[in-house]
Design an enzyme around this catalytic site. Sequence first.
Site, PDB file in Angstrom:
ATOM      1  CE  LYS A  46      -2.091  -0.838   3.900  1.00 21.29           C
ATOM      2  NZ  LYS A  46      -1.422  -2.105   4.250  1.00 21.29           N
ATOM      3  NE  ARG A 106      -3.500   0.568  10.066  1.00 22.87           N
ATOM      4  CZ  ARG A 106      -2.276   0.215  10.416  1.00 22.87           C
ATOM      5  NH1 ARG A 106      -2.102  -0.646  11.389  1.00 22.87           N
ATOM      6  NH2 ARG A 106      -1.220   0.707   9.811  1.00 22.87           N
ATOM      7  NE  ARG A 135       8.522  -1.705  10.553  1.00 18.56           N
ATOM      8  CZ  ARG A 135       7.601  -1.365   9.654  1.00 18.56           C
ATOM      9  NH1 ARG A 135       7.936  -0.660   8.589  1.00 18.56           N
ATOM     10  NH2 ARG A 135       6.361  -1.744   9.793  1.00 18.56           N
ATOM     11  NE  ARG A 143       1.820  -5.391  11.302  1.00 21.58           N
ATOM     12  CZ  ARG A 143       2.628  -4.719  10.494  1.00 21.58           C
ATOM     13  NH1 ARG A 143       3.864  -5.133  10.289  1.00 21.58           N
ATOM     14  NH2 ARG A 143       2.209  -3.629   9.887  1.00 21.58           N
TER      15      ARG A 143
END
Length: 212
Positions: free
Chosen positions: A13, A88, A156, A167
């Site tokens: 995205k 979201r 990360r 996630r």
Amino acid sequence: MKIMFLGAPGAGKGTQAENVSASFNIPAISTGAIIRAAIKNGTEMGKAAKAYTETGALVPDEVVIGIIKERLAEEDCQNGYILDGFPRTVVQAEALDQMGIEMDIVVSIEVSDDDIVERMSGRRVCPACGASYHTKFIPTADGVHCDKCGAELTMRKDDAPDVVLSRLKVYHELTEPLKDYYQAKGKLKLVYGQEKVEDTTRLTLEAIKGNN
């Protein structure tokens, strides 16, 4: 033009938002980038968000909505913008509606879960200059250090495979219903992520321009 990007974490995205931003000369607003900056700077909002992002959970609605509302009021958004990473949840989408913000088109980048895990677990970032790499798709010369400044690359915490799976679970449960929400409004366009970024960009631009 007001454009929104949907898609699982790691679907691309952000990359597509940047490419469309350059094509239409409107700002791409990444909620994730704003939140990561706040965490890095140790702001009050950043400290509140840190515990959520490190486990793959979503940052609470009131925090995110406050950031977005403030950002959209800035001058560079007056001729349009791209939302990447917000809303979201359906609740956030409804909050956007209540703010009087009507999107022209909602683009969902479609990528399989298996491909997402491979993409994200291979991502590496330079803590010194911020450059991004991938162990398979964009490797550095030695696979360990940044080609630009020589600093040792890091992963990360939210790119670790177990966190990625967490996630994705959150995405399917809370964010994916947005596709039905915007489909019902006649705003949704599906774009299937390709092996090459430029091919996905071409399909994305075709979807947006075909909507005008």
